[in-house]
Scaffold this motif. Structure first.
Motif, PDB file in Angstrom:
ATOM      1  N   ASN A 261     -15.437  -1.691   9.750  1.00  0.00           N
ATOM      2  CA  ASN A 261     -14.776  -2.811  10.194  1.00  0.00           C
ATOM      3  C   ASN A 261     -13.405  -2.312  10.402  1.00  0.00           C
ATOM      4  OD1 ASN A 261     -12.857  -5.177   9.329  1.00  0.00           O
ATOM      5  ND2 ASN A 261     -14.944  -6.099   8.661  1.00  0.00           N
ATOM      6  N   ARG A 262     -12.870  -2.783  11.655  1.00  0.00           N
ATOM      7  CA  ARG A 262     -11.613  -2.345  12.269  1.00  0.00           C
ATOM      8  C   ARG A 262     -10.400  -3.049  11.460  1.00  0.00           C
ATOM      9  NH1 ARG A 262      -9.752   1.809  14.839  1.00  0.00           N
ATOM     10  NH2 ARG A 262      -8.501   0.664  16.461  1.00  0.00           N
ATOM     11  N   PHE A 263     -10.567  -4.294  11.019  1.00  0.00           N
ATOM     12  CA  PHE A 263      -9.833  -5.122  10.450  1.00  0.00           C
ATOM     13  C   PHE A 263      -9.274  -4.162   9.084  1.00  0.00           C
ATOM     14  CE2 PHE A 263      -7.796  -8.262   7.617  1.00  0.00           C
ATOM     15  CZ  PHE A 263      -6.774  -8.591   8.142  1.00  0.00           C
ATOM     16  N   LEU A 264     -10.276  -4.021   8.317  1.00  0.00           N
ATOM     17  CA  LEU A 264     -10.007  -3.239   6.865  1.00  0.00           C
ATOM     18  C   LEU A 264      -9.646  -1.814   7.141  1.00  0.00           C
ATOM     19  CD1 LEU A 264     -13.290  -4.561   4.909  1.00  0.00           C
ATOM     20  CD2 LEU A 264     -10.828  -5.658   4.920  1.00  0.00           C
ATOM     21  N   SER A 265     -10.255  -1.322   7.984  1.00  0.00           N
ATOM     22  CA  SER A 265      -9.834  -0.038   8.361  1.00  0.00           C
ATOM     23  C   SER A 265      -8.423   0.383   8.691  1.00  0.00           C
ATOM     24  CB  SER A 265     -10.758   0.966   9.061  1.00  0.00           C
ATOM     25  OG  SER A 265     -10.718   0.395  10.496  1.00  0.00           O
TER      26      SER A 265
ATOM     27  N   ARG B 105       3.041   3.089  18.037  1.00  0.00           N
ATOM     28  CA  ARG B 105       1.447   2.915  17.986  1.00  0.00           C
ATOM     29  C   ARG B 105       0.939   2.950  16.548  1.00  0.00           C
ATOM     30  NH1 ARG B 105      -2.077   0.952  21.052  1.00  0.00           N
ATOM     31  NH2 ARG B 105      -4.198   1.365  20.783  1.00  0.00           N
ATOM     32  N   SER B 106       1.463   1.937  15.929  1.00  0.00           N
ATOM     33  CA  SER B 106       1.321   2.120  14.193  1.00  0.00           C
ATOM     34  C   SER B 106      -0.155   1.487  14.137  1.00  0.00           C
ATOM     35  CB  SER B 106       2.370   1.579  13.409  1.00  0.00           C
ATOM     36  OG  SER B 106       2.455   0.363  13.916  1.00  0.00           O
ATOM     37  N   ASP B 107      -0.586   1.547  12.841  1.00  0.00           N
ATOM     38  CA  ASP B 107      -1.726   0.580  12.245  1.00  0.00           C
ATOM     39  C   ASP B 107      -1.540  -0.924  12.567  1.00  0.00           C
ATOM     40  OD1 ASP B 107      -2.710   2.986  11.416  1.00  0.00           O
ATOM     41  OD2 ASP B 107      -2.349   2.594   9.426  1.00  0.00           O
ATOM     42  N   ALA B 108      -0.259  -1.261  12.519  1.00  0.00           N
ATOM     43  CA  ALA B 108      -0.067  -2.682  12.760  1.00  0.00           C
ATOM     44  C   ALA B 108      -0.032  -3.105  13.909  1.00  0.00           C
ATOM     45  CB  ALA B 108       1.461  -2.934  12.066  1.00  0.00           C
ATOM     46  N   ARG B 109       0.406  -2.117  14.892  1.00  0.00           N
ATOM     47  CA  ARG B 109       0.598  -2.504  16.190  1.00  0.00           C
ATOM     48  C   ARG B 109      -0.955  -2.639  16.905  1.00  0.00           C
ATOM     49  NH1 ARG B 109       4.083  -0.828  20.711  1.00  0.00           N
ATOM     50  NH2 ARG B 109       3.257  -1.689  22.636  1.00  0.00           N
ATOM     51  N   MET B 110      -1.865  -1.573  16.290  1.00  0.00           N
ATOM     52  CA  MET B 110      -3.284  -1.787  16.948  1.00  0.00           C
ATOM     53  C   MET B 110      -3.847  -2.722  16.229  1.00  0.00           C
ATOM     54  SD  MET B 110      -4.709   2.351  16.477  1.00  0.00           S
ATOM     55  CE  MET B 110      -3.870   2.832  15.210  1.00  0.00           C
ATOM     56  N   LEU B 111      -3.617  -3.385  15.107  1.00  0.00           N
ATOM     57  CA  LEU B 111      -4.165  -4.563  14.348  1.00  0.00           C
ATOM     58  C   LEU B 111      -3.696  -5.782  15.316  1.00  0.00           C
ATOM     59  CD1 LEU B 111      -5.611  -5.254  11.976  1.00  0.00           C
ATOM     60  CD2 LEU B 111      -3.655  -5.694  10.777  1.00  0.00           C
ATOM     61  N   ALA B 112      -2.317  -5.916  15.571  1.00  0.00           N
ATOM     62  CA  ALA B 112      -2.200  -6.924  16.586  1.00  0.00           C
ATOM     63  C   ALA B 112      -2.554  -7.087  18.052  1.00  0.00           C
ATOM     64  CB  ALA B 112      -0.299  -6.781  16.728  1.00  0.00           C
ATOM     65  N   GLU B 113      -3.055  -5.689  18.276  1.00  0.00           N
ATOM     66  CA  GLU B 113      -3.569  -5.741  19.699  1.00  0.00           C
ATOM     67  C   GLU B 113      -4.905  -6.128  19.562  1.00  0.00           C
ATOM     68  OE1 GLU B 113      -1.194  -1.993  21.560  1.00  0.00           O
ATOM     69  OE2 GLU B 113      -3.087  -1.814  20.958  1.00  0.00           O
TER      70      GLU B 113
ATOM     71  N   TRP C 270       2.299  -8.406  11.021  1.00  0.00           N
ATOM     72  CA  TRP C 270       1.455  -7.635   9.956  1.00  0.00           C
ATOM     73  C   TRP C 270       2.410  -6.657   9.218  1.00  0.00           C
ATOM     74  CZ3 TRP C 270      -3.120  -9.781   9.558  1.00  0.00           C
ATOM     75  CH2 TRP C 270      -3.613 -10.297  10.394  1.00  0.00           C
ATOM     76  N   GLY C 271       3.367  -5.958   9.731  1.00  0.00           N
ATOM     77  CA  GLY C 271       4.250  -5.022   8.937  1.00  0.00           C
ATOM     78  C   GLY C 271       4.955  -5.846   7.832  1.00  0.00           C
ATOM     79  N   GLY C 272       5.288  -7.082   8.164  1.00  0.00           N
ATOM     80  CA  GLY C 272       6.011  -7.762   7.282  1.00  0.00           C
ATOM     81  C   GLY C 272       5.025  -8.333   6.112  1.00  0.00           C
ATOM     82  N   LEU C 273       3.911  -8.767   6.391  1.00  0.00           N
ATOM     83  CA  LEU C 273       3.086  -9.070   5.402  1.00  0.00           C
ATOM     84  C   LEU C 273       2.739  -8.100   4.531  1.00  0.00           C
ATOM     85  CD1 LEU C 273       0.570 -11.301   7.298  1.00  0.00           C
ATOM     86  CD2 LEU C 273       2.104 -12.065   5.600  1.00  0.00           C
ATOM     87  N   TRP C 274       2.301  -6.376   5.035  1.00  0.00           N
ATOM     88  CA  TRP C 274       2.171  -5.683   4.165  1.00  0.00           C
ATOM     89  C   TRP C 274       3.341  -5.147   3.387  1.00  0.00           C
ATOM     90  CZ3 TRP C 274      -0.202  -2.401   8.729  1.00  0.00           C
ATOM     91  CH2 TRP C 274      -1.520  -2.564   9.015  1.00  0.00           C
ATOM     92  N   ASN C 275       4.459  -5.153   3.818  1.00  0.00           N
ATOM     93  CA  ASN C 275       5.853  -5.054   2.980  1.00  0.00           C
ATOM     94  C   ASN C 275       5.769  -5.910   1.663  1.00  0.00           C
ATOM     95  OD1 ASN C 275       7.680  -2.977   2.717  1.00  0.00           O
ATOM     96  ND2 ASN C 275       8.921  -3.818   4.537  1.00  0.00           N
ATOM     97  N   VAL C 276       5.617  -7.146   2.147  1.00  0.00           N
ATOM     98  CA  VAL C 276       5.731  -8.038   1.105  1.00  0.00           C
ATOM     99  C   VAL C 276       4.497  -7.758  -0.181  1.00  0.00           C
ATOM    100  CG1 VAL C 276       5.423 -10.530   0.292  1.00  0.00           C
ATOM    101  CG2 VAL C 276       6.740  -9.853   2.342  1.00  0.00           C
ATOM    102  N   LEU C 277       3.404  -7.525   0.176  1.00  0.00           N
ATOM    103  CA  LEU C 277       2.327  -7.061  -0.642  1.00  0.00           C
ATOM    104  C   LEU C 277       2.989  -5.944  -1.493  1.00  0.00           C
ATOM    105  CD1 LEU C 277      -0.316  -7.771  -1.963  1.00  0.00           C
ATOM    106  CD2 LEU C 277      -1.313  -6.501   0.221  1.00  0.00           C
TER     107      LEU C 277
END
Length: 230
Positions: free
Chosen positions: A71-75, A177-185, A194-201
């Motif tokens: 699962n790309r989203f989870l990985s 080209r971070s995990d968040a960049r690939m997730l956005a693409e 995505w980075g902001g959400l991860w940072n809050v969590l």
């Protein structure tokens, strides 16, 4: 003041980590945090039916996992968040349980196993073998308090570093080209979102660990003295 006295060792440890973080003294710890990041990708990929071809870390504190399926989203989400949760679990386990030697030994075994299965580059193999065997040796032959301290250092460093790393890689330098960049693409949204959400969590997890994971007294006591945990 009484509450602070119950946690003075962790306060000193935190100050030392901040003071020494950019020095060569802490370089192996920084690389270990990167390894936990890549290990989290591996766990998510395997757990969602994918296969892993390689895992590598390098002396420049970079890392890469090459995989198929899963699962790309989870990985993609698992790298930062997974290393954060691993760090939090190690930290809470060290502070709140007496299973330090077993936990450190299991962590060392996992590092050795993933190194043997997935690492091919010389630095990654050497780092994995040295780190894994060192953890096993400390867990087996050294007093339990040594394992306790090591788990605290790894856990605390991961919880402190992950929010900074997320901010640096996905917000401050969103062009990377971070995990968040690939997730956005692949799934939409923006890298910074995505980075902001991860940072809050990550900050929420850090706050919860400090609020509920420490107990009344987190100091390591000598083996011949009682140790109060609540």
């Amino acid at each position: 003041m009484a509450h602070l006295r119950g946690h003075w060792q962790l306060i000193v440890l935190t100050v030392l980590l901040f003071a020494l973080w950019q020095t060569p003294v802490v370089a192996p710890l920084r690389i270990l945090i990167v390894y936990l990041h890549e290990l989290s990708h591996v766990i998510a990929i395997l757990a969602t039916g994918g296969s892993v071809e390689s895992l590598t870390v390098n002396a420049n504190e970079g890392g890469l996992v090459i995989s198929r399926g899963g699962n790309r989203f989870l990985s993609l989400s698992a790298g930062y968040l997974g290393s954060l949760f691993i760090g939090a679990l190690l930290f809470v386990a060290a502070v709140r349980t007496h299973a330090d030697r077993a936990i450190l030994g299991i962590l060392g075994g996992i590092i050795l196993l993933t190194t043997a299965l997935y690492s091919r580059e010389l630095f990654a193999v050497g780092f994995g073998l040295i780190t894994g065997f060192a953890m096993l040796a400390i867990a087996r032959f050294m007093p339990r308090d040594y394992s306790d301290l090591i788990l605290r250092v790894i856990g605390l460093a991961s919880m402190i570093y992950v929010p900074y790393d997320i901010f640096s890689d996905t917000i401050q330098r969103s062009y990377l080209r971070s995990d968040a960049r690939m997730l956005a693409e692949e799934f939409g949204g923006a890298t910074m979102m995505w980075g902001g959400l991860w940072n809050v969590l990550s900050l929420v997890v850090l706050a919860l660990c400090l609020r509920y994971g420490l107990g009344a007294d987190s100091n390591i006591r000598p083996a011949n003295k009682s140790r109060y945990r609540t």
